[in-house]
Design an enzyme around this catalytic site. Structure first.
Site, PDB file in Angstrom:
ATOM      1  N   HIS A 189       0.889  -1.160   0.000  1.00  0.00           N
ATOM      2  CA  HIS A 189       0.000   0.000   0.000  1.00  0.00           C
ATOM      3  C   HIS A 189       0.930   1.213   0.000  1.00  0.00           C
ATOM      4  O   HIS A 189       1.360   1.680   1.053  1.00  0.00           O
ATOM      5  CB  HIS A 189      -0.905  -0.006   1.232  1.00  0.00           C
ATOM      6  N   THR A 190       1.258   1.694  -1.198  1.00  0.00           N
ATOM      7  CA  THR A 190       2.285   2.733  -1.332  1.00  0.00           C
ATOM      8  C   THR A 190       1.907   4.041  -0.644  1.00  0.00           C
ATOM      9  O   THR A 190       2.787   4.754  -0.174  1.00  0.00           O
ATOM     10  CB  THR A 190       2.613   2.998  -2.814  1.00  0.00           C
ATOM     11  N   CYS A 191       0.634   4.351  -0.557  1.00  0.00           N
ATOM     12  CA  CYS A 191       0.231   5.593   0.119  1.00  0.00           C
ATOM     13  C   CYS A 191       0.548   5.553   1.612  1.00  0.00           C
ATOM     14  O   CYS A 191       0.692   6.587   2.253  1.00  0.00           O
ATOM     15  CB  CYS A 191      -1.262   5.855  -0.068  1.00  0.00           C
ATOM     16  N   PHE A 192       0.638   4.331   2.152  1.00  0.00           N
ATOM     17  CA  PHE A 192       0.887   4.162   3.585  1.00  0.00           C
ATOM     18  C   PHE A 192       2.255   3.545   3.867  1.00  0.00           C
ATOM     19  O   PHE A 192       2.567   3.232   5.019  1.00  0.00           O
ATOM     20  CB  PHE A 192      -0.216   3.293   4.202  1.00  0.00           C
TER      21      PHE A 192
END
Length: 134
Positions: free
Chosen positions: A115-118
């Site tokens: 989960h690249t945003c996190f």
């Protein structure tokens, strides 16, 4: 926006004069980033020290596998987790949000999920170091 169109066109014209467009068509955006920015130094100790993770054999196997990776493969792993192959200028301590590894309890036949945003990596329920290394 439309107002930036002439500038983007001029940029691409200059860029393609250096790197032929046909060569770039075979690459995805991650490979272009590595090509343009080069291989970063992804120091293992800093990577591990600034990552939140549970104490679990699967995660210990993960860190053993990461330590054995080439610098290119560490950069690709970092890119998979964060969306960028580059370590922040101040090291991993500057990365926001902090890197995080979680177990997702999916079967060992599943692949890891990011989960690249996190800046989060979820690991399946691997049963051995060899499975993690694959």
């Amino acid at each position: 926006p439309e107002s930036a169109s002439p500038q983007v066109g001029a940029f691409l014209e200059g860029f393609y004069s250096l790197v032929p467009e046909a060569l770039l068509e075979a690459l995805d955006e991650n490979e272009v980033e590595l090509l343009l920015c080069g291989l970063p130094d992804v120091p293992f100790a800093d990577f591990k020290a600034h990552t939140t993770y549970p104490s679990n054999p699967i995660v210990l196997w993960f860190w053993q596998a990461v330590e054995n990776l080439s610098m290119e493969d560490r950069a690709r792993l970092l890119q998979f987790i964060t969306g960028s192959s580059q370590v922040p200028a101040g090291g991993f301590s500057e990365l926001r949000p902090r890197l995080n590894i979680q177990l997702n309890h999916r079967p060992a036949t599943h692949l890891p999920v990011s989960h690249t945003c996190f800046n989060t990596l979820e690991l399946p329920a691997y049963r051995s170091f060899e499975q993690v290394q694959e």
